[in-house]
Design a protein around this motif. Sequence first.
Motif, short mmCIF file in Angstrom:
data_model
loop_
_atom_site.label_atom_id
_atom_site.label_comp_id
_atom_site.label_asym_id
_atom_site.label_seq_id
_atom_site.Cartn_x
_atom_site.Cartn_y
_atom_site.Cartn_z
N GLY A 69 -6.05 1.08 0.76
CA GLY A 69 -5.40 -0.14 1.23
C GLY A 69 -5.11 -0.09 2.73
N PHE A 70 -4.60 1.04 3.20
CA PHE A 70 -4.33 1.18 4.64
C PHE A 70 -5.62 1.07 5.45
N SER B 127 0.82 -1.22 0.00
CA SER B 127 0.00 0.00 0.00
C SER B 127 0.85 1.27 0.00
N ILE B 128 2.05 1.21 0.50
CA ILE B 128 2.89 2.42 0.57
C ILE B 128 3.17 3.01 -0.81
N LEU C 237 -3.08 7.59 -7.42
CA LEU C 237 -4.40 8.15 -7.16
C LEU C 237 -4.90 7.89 -5.75
N GLY C 238 -4.01 7.73 -4.82
CA GLY C 238 -4.41 7.55 -3.43
C GLY C 238 -4.95 6.18 -3.09
#
Length: 95
Positions: free
Chosen positions: A61-62, A48-49, A55-56
Motif C-alpha cells: 500500500g505504501f 496502510s499502517i 502479511l505485509g
Amino acid sequence: MDYVTGFGGLLVPLIIWFASKDKIQGMDQHGRSIINFQLSLLLYIVISIPAILLLGLGLLGFLSVALIGFIVPIVNAVKAVNGEPPSYFMTIRFI
C-alpha cells in the motif's frame, strides 16, 4: 512535495486554492481535485499502517501510494497547462 514537506503537500495547495479560486479561471476545479487527491492519499496511508501486520500488505500500500502520489500530479500539471480538466486516479471527493 509530500516526500519533502510532509503536510505541505496538503497545506500549500489549500492556501493557494483559497487565495485564488475566484481570480483564476479553472482554479476552483483544479484546486478541489488536488485537495481531494491529497486527502485521499493521506487516508490510504492511514489505512496502510495497520495493514502492515497483515502479511505485509501495508508495505505494498505504501509503495502504491508513493507511486500514485508522484506520477499523477505530474500528469495533471501537464493537463492544467493544456487547459484540460483534471483526472486524479482513486480520488475520493471530500469537497
